[in-house]
Motif scaffolding. Structure first.
Motif, PDB file in Angstrom:
ATOM      1  N   GLN A   1     -22.483   3.510   4.943  1.00 10.14           N
ATOM      2  CA  GLN A   1     -21.086   3.826   5.225  1.00 10.14           C
ATOM      3  C   GLN A   1     -20.152   2.797   4.587  1.00 10.14           C
ATOM      4  OE1 GLN A   1     -20.705   4.138   9.490  1.00 10.14           O
ATOM      5  NE2 GLN A   1     -21.977   5.982   9.601  1.00 10.14           N
ATOM      6  N   LEU A   2     -20.640   2.124   3.577  1.00  8.87           N
ATOM      7  CA  LEU A   2     -19.844   1.093   2.913  1.00  8.87           C
ATOM      8  C   LEU A   2     -18.972   1.691   1.821  1.00  8.87           C
ATOM      9  CD1 LEU A   2     -22.371  -1.844   2.438  1.00  8.87           C
ATOM     10  CD2 LEU A   2     -20.618  -1.596   4.180  1.00  8.87           C
ATOM     11  N   LYS A   3     -17.817   1.050   1.593  1.00  7.24           N
ATOM     12  CA  LYS A   3     -16.961   1.419   0.469  1.00  7.24           C
ATOM     13  C   LYS A   3     -16.193   0.180   0.028  1.00  7.24           C
ATOM     14  CE  LYS A   3     -13.289   3.064   3.568  1.00  7.24           C
ATOM     15  NZ  LYS A   3     -12.432   4.219   3.927  1.00  7.24           N
ATOM     16  N   PRO A   4     -15.846   0.091  -1.255  1.00  8.32           N
ATOM     17  CA  PRO A   4     -15.112  -1.076  -1.750  1.00  8.32           C
ATOM     18  C   PRO A   4     -13.808  -1.287  -0.981  1.00  8.32           C
ATOM     19  CG  PRO A   4     -15.958   0.212  -3.578  1.00  8.32           C
ATOM     20  CD  PRO A   4     -16.200   1.025  -2.330  1.00  8.32           C
ATOM     21  N   GLY A   5     -13.532  -2.536  -0.656  1.00  9.25           N
ATOM     22  CA  GLY A   5     -12.321  -2.877   0.093  1.00  9.25           C
ATOM     23  C   GLY A   5     -12.527  -2.937   1.590  1.00  9.25           C
ATOM     24  N   GLN A   6     -13.683  -2.482   2.055  1.00  7.23           N
ATOM     25  CA  GLN A   6     -13.962  -2.501   3.495  1.00  7.23           C
ATOM     26  C   GLN A   6     -14.230  -3.910   3.985  1.00  7.23           C
ATOM     27  OE1 GLN A   6     -17.120   0.166   4.614  1.00  7.23           O
ATOM     28  NE2 GLN A   6     -17.518  -0.894   6.544  1.00  7.23           N
TER      29      GLN A   6
ATOM     30  N   ILE B   1     -29.837  -4.448   6.433  1.00  6.89           N
ATOM     31  CA  ILE B   1     -29.043  -5.532   5.831  1.00  6.89           C
ATOM     32  C   ILE B   1     -27.808  -5.774   6.677  1.00  6.89           C
ATOM     33  CG2 ILE B   1     -27.811  -6.310   3.773  1.00  6.89           C
ATOM     34  CD1 ILE B   1     -29.526  -4.364   2.176  1.00  6.89           C
ATOM     35  N   THR B   2     -27.574  -7.031   7.017  1.00 13.48           N
ATOM     36  CA  THR B   2     -26.380  -7.419   7.768  1.00 13.48           C
ATOM     37  C   THR B   2     -25.483  -8.297   6.908  1.00 13.48           C
ATOM     38  OG1 THR B   2     -27.525  -9.347   8.683  1.00 13.48           O
ATOM     39  CG2 THR B   2     -27.613  -7.300   9.961  1.00 13.48           C
ATOM     40  N   ALA B   3     -24.212  -8.362   7.268  1.00  9.67           N
ATOM     41  CA  ALA B   3     -23.245  -9.161   6.506  1.00  9.67           C
ATOM     42  C   ALA B   3     -23.543 -10.650   6.670  1.00  9.67           C
ATOM     43  CB  ALA B   3     -21.828  -8.860   6.984  1.00  9.67           C
ATOM     44  N   PRO B   4     -23.650 -11.395   5.566  1.00 12.25           N
ATOM     45  CA  PRO B   4     -23.955 -12.829   5.654  1.00 12.25           C
ATOM     46  C   PRO B   4     -22.774 -13.668   6.135  1.00 12.25           C
ATOM     47  CG  PRO B   4     -23.595 -12.200   3.377  1.00 12.25           C
ATOM     48  CD  PRO B   4     -23.557 -10.928   4.171  1.00 12.25           C
ATOM     49  N   TYR B   5     -21.570 -13.120   6.035  1.00  9.86           N
ATOM     50  CA  TYR B   5     -20.358 -13.818   6.496  1.00  9.86           C
ATOM     51  C   TYR B   5     -19.223 -12.798   6.596  1.00  9.86           C
ATOM     52  CZ  TYR B   5     -20.051 -13.964   1.362  1.00  9.86           C
ATOM     53  OH  TYR B   5     -20.071 -13.628   0.032  1.00  9.86           O
ATOM     54  N   ASP B   6     -18.142 -13.191   7.257  1.00 13.87           N
ATOM     55  CA  ASP B   6     -16.951 -12.332   7.296  1.00 13.87           C
ATOM     56  C   ASP B   6     -16.457 -12.165   5.865  1.00 13.87           C
ATOM     57  OD1 ASP B   6     -17.202 -12.403   9.991  1.00 13.87           O
ATOM     58  OD2 ASP B   6     -15.459 -13.673  10.374  1.00 13.87           O
ATOM     59  N   GLY B   7     -16.208 -10.939   5.466  1.00 12.02           N
ATOM     60  CA  GLY B   7     -15.789 -10.748   4.090  1.00 12.02           C
ATOM     61  C   GLY B   7     -15.305  -9.338   3.817  1.00 12.02           C
ATOM     62  N   VAL B   8     -15.212  -9.034   2.523  1.00 10.19           N
ATOM     63  CA  VAL B   8     -14.767  -7.723   2.073  1.00 10.19           C
ATOM     64  C   VAL B   8     -15.761  -7.201   1.047  1.00 10.19           C
ATOM     65  CG1 VAL B   8     -13.275  -8.755   0.303  1.00 10.19           C
ATOM     66  CG2 VAL B   8     -12.841  -6.418   1.068  1.00 10.19           C
ATOM     67  N   VAL B   9     -16.104  -5.918   1.156  1.00  5.47           N
ATOM     68  CA  VAL B   9     -17.040  -5.295   0.211  1.00  5.47           C
ATOM     69  C   VAL B   9     -16.300  -5.077  -1.109  1.00  5.47           C
ATOM     70  CG1 VAL B   9     -18.461  -3.269  -0.269  1.00  5.47           C
ATOM     71  CG2 VAL B   9     -18.309  -4.174   2.063  1.00  5.47           C
ATOM     72  N   THR B  10     -16.858  -5.579  -2.191  1.00  7.03           N
ATOM     73  CA  THR B  10     -16.201  -5.445  -3.493  1.00  7.03           C
ATOM     74  C   THR B  10     -16.781  -4.306  -4.331  1.00  7.03           C
ATOM     75  OG1 THR B  10     -17.699  -7.127  -4.401  1.00  7.03           O
ATOM     76  CG2 THR B  10     -15.553  -7.874  -3.589  1.00  7.03           C
TER      77      THR B  10
ATOM     78  N   PHE C   1     -25.139  -3.784  -3.063  1.00  7.40           N
ATOM     79  CA  PHE C   1     -23.694  -3.932  -2.870  1.00  7.40           C
ATOM     80  C   PHE C   1     -23.307  -5.387  -3.112  1.00  7.40           C
ATOM     81  CE2 PHE C   1     -25.541  -4.965   1.214  1.00  7.40           C
ATOM     82  CZ  PHE C   1     -24.814  -6.064   1.626  1.00  7.40           C
ATOM     83  N   SER C   2     -21.995  -5.623  -3.240  1.00 11.90           N
ATOM     84  CA  SER C   2     -21.456  -6.980  -3.382  1.00 11.90           C
ATOM     85  C   SER C   2     -20.449  -7.236  -2.281  1.00 11.90           C
ATOM     86  CB  SER C   2     -20.777  -7.156  -4.747  1.00 11.90           C
ATOM     87  OG  SER C   2     -21.717  -7.078  -5.794  1.00 11.90           O
ATOM     88  N   ILE C   3     -20.386  -8.481  -1.830  1.00 12.71           N
ATOM     89  CA  ILE C   3     -19.462  -8.870  -0.769  1.00 12.71           C
ATOM     90  C   ILE C   3     -18.831 -10.208  -1.137  1.00 12.71           C
ATOM     91  CG2 ILE C   3     -21.286  -9.999   0.566  1.00 12.71           C
ATOM     92  CD1 ILE C   3     -19.831  -9.146   3.104  1.00 12.71           C
ATOM     93  N   ALA C   4     -17.582 -10.401  -0.750  1.00 15.33           N
ATOM     94  CA  ALA C   4     -16.871 -11.643  -1.065  1.00 15.33           C
ATOM     95  C   ALA C   4     -16.095 -12.118   0.149  1.00 15.33           C
ATOM     96  CB  ALA C   4     -15.924 -11.431  -2.233  1.00 15.33           C
ATOM     97  N   ASP C   5     -15.834 -13.414   0.169  1.00 14.37           N
ATOM     98  CA  ASP C   5     -15.005 -14.015   1.216  1.00 14.37           C
ATOM     99  C   ASP C   5     -13.575 -14.077   0.692  1.00 14.37           C
ATOM    100  OD1 ASP C   5     -13.689 -15.508   3.075  1.00 14.37           O
ATOM    101  OD2 ASP C   5     -15.120 -17.164   3.109  1.00 14.37           O
ATOM    102  N   PRO C   6     -12.651 -13.251   1.221  1.00 15.60           N
ATOM    103  CA  PRO C   6     -11.276 -13.217   0.693  1.00 15.60           C
ATOM    104  C   PRO C   6     -10.472 -14.463   0.995  1.00 15.60           C
ATOM    105  CG  PRO C   6     -11.440 -11.884   2.671  1.00 15.60           C
ATOM    106  CD  PRO C   6     -12.840 -12.332   2.351  1.00 15.60           C
TER     107      PRO C   6
END
Length: 336
Positions: free
Chosen positions: A76-81, A155-164, A181-186
Motif C-alpha cells: 500500500q506504499l506510494k511515493p510521498g507517503q 518489512i518495517t520502516a527503519p525510521y520516520d520518513g517519507v517514501v520516495t 522501495f526507497s525511503i528518506a528522512d525529510p
C-alpha cells in the motif's frame, strides 16, 4: 540733423545690446556647473566570497532490497507517503507461503482441541498433569511458528520518513537483490556541490556558508569534502547541511556562497564612479566646488563594487552620480 539722429540710434543700440548680454553670460556660467551626487569614503571590512551551485538532496536516504525470494503482498506504499519507525510497509513471503501457513494453522487447531480435551480429563483426574503441560508447550511453539510465518519477509520502516520511490506492485515475484522501495528522512537535507582543486584549500569542514534559493536565504555548514577528485567533473565533491529547510525542494538547484577572505581597512566604491582611459583608471573627488580628477589603482571586484588599493583616503568626497559630465576642474553642485 542726420548726424545727430545717427548718434542717438547708435547709443540706443549700444544700450540695448549691453542690457541683453549680461543675463546671457550669467546663464552660460550657470550651465557649466554640474549637479553631482557624492559619497564620503570610509575604511571598511570587506569579505571576499566564492559562488558555487549545488543540488538539494536527502542526507539520509536508503533503498530496500529483497533479501530472499517471494511474492509481494499487502503493498500500500506510494511515493510521498509518510511512514513511522517500525510501521509495517509490505511483505513478500515465499511463493508457497499460503500452503505452509495453512498447514501450521491445521496443526495448531488440532493441538488446541487436544489441549482442551486433555485439560478436561485432567480436571476429572483421568490424565496426568505432565501430559497437559506437554500439549501446552507444543501449542505455544506452533503459535510462535504461525506468527513467524505470517510475518515472513515483512518489512518495517527503519525510521520516520517519507517514501520516495516504489519499484514493485502487489503480486510481483521478487528475487534476492530486487529493489523494493526507497525511503528518506525529510528532516535531514544536504547540498552536494563540486569545487575545483584550486579552491579546495579555502573550504573546511565546519565552515558556515550561505544558501540562496527561490524563496530566500538560509545558512548551513560544510559537513564533508572529498579527498579524491571526481574524474568526470575534475573537481572535488563537497557536502553541506542546511539549517533552515523551509520552502526547500529536493532536487532544487541552489546558489552556495562560501567565504574566502576578510580584508580590513579597505576602500570599496561603486563601479560607476570609475572612469577608464587606456591603462589608467581615475575617479572624481569634490573639492572646493570643483571636480578634481584623481588617478587610482583598483583591485578585486565584488558584484557592482570595486576595491581601490591606491588613490583614496578616508573622508574624501567621491562623485558617484553625474561622473560622465565631468572633466578636471568642472564646477559642481552637490545634490542630496
Amino acid at each position: 540733423m542726420k548726424y545727430i539722429e545717427l548718434i542717438i540710434i547708435a547709443f540706443l543700440l549700444t544700450t540695448f545690446s549691453c542690457t541683453e548680454e549680461m543675463p546671457a553670460e550669467e546663464t552660460i556660467e550657470k550651465k557649466k556647473e554640474v549637479a553631482v551626487g557624492v559619497m564620503q569614503v570610509a575604511e571598511q571590512e570587506v569579505e571576499f566570497t566564492k559562488t558555487y551551485f549545488g543540488r538539494l538532496k536527502y542526507a539520509r536516504h536508503m533503498t530496500h532490497f529483497a533479501e530472499v525470494s517471494g511474492r509481494i503482498a499487502d503493498l500500500q506504499l506510494k511515493p510521498g507517503q509518510r511512514v513511522q519507525h517500525g510501521q509495517t510497509l509490505l511483505s513478500f513471503p515465499p511463493v508457497n507461503h499460503d500452503l505452509q501457513v495453512g498447514q501450521i494453522q491445521l496443526t495448531l487447531e488440532e493441538l488446541a482441541k487436544s489441549y482442551e480435551r486433555q485439560s478436561a480429563l485432567h480436571e476429572n483426574g483421568a490424565v496426568a498433569q505432565i501430559s497437559v503441560e506437554r500439549l501446552k508447550t507444543q501449542l505455544d511453539i506452533q503459535k510462535k511458528e504461525l506468527d513467524r510465518m505470517q510475518k515472513l519477509n515483512e518489512i518495517t520502516a527503519p525510521y520516520d520518513g517519507v517514501v520516495t520511490e516504489v519499484f514493485v506492485t502487489s503480486g510481483d515475484e521478487v528475487n534476492a537483490g530486487t529493489a523494493v522501495f526507497s525511503i528518506a528522512d525529510p528532516n535531514e537535507i544536504q547540498v552536494e556541490f563540486y569545487v575545483p582543486a584550486k579552491d579546495l584549500r579555502h573550504i573546511s569542514v565546519g565552515d558556515q556558508i550561505l544558501f540562496v534559493h527561490g524563496q530566500g536565504r538560509c545558512f548551513g555548514k560544510i559537513t564533508q569534502k572529498a579527498l579524491q577528485m571526481d574524474q568526470t567533473r575534475y573537481a572535488y565533491r563537497v557536502l553541506a547541511s542546511v539549517e533552515n529547510k523551509r520552502f526547500m525542494n529536493i532536487g532544487e538547484i541552489v546558489k552556495i556562497i562560501v567565504p574566502r577572505e576578510v580584508l580590513q581597512n579597505a576602500y570599496l566604491i561603486p563601479d560607476k564612479a570609475i572612469k577608464r582611459q587606456g591603462n589608467k583608471e581615475y575617479i572624481y573627488l569634490a573639492k572646493n566646488g570643483l571636480a578634481e580628477r584623481t588617478e587610482i589603482r583598483s583591485g578585486k571586484r565584488i558584484e557592482v563594487e570595486t576595491l581601490v588599493e591606491e588613490g583614496l583616503q578616508s573622508g574624501d568626497l567621491l562623485v558617484v552620480a553625474g561622473v560622465e559630465k565631468l572633466a578636471d576642474g568642472t564646477p559642481i553642485h552637490i545634490i542630496e
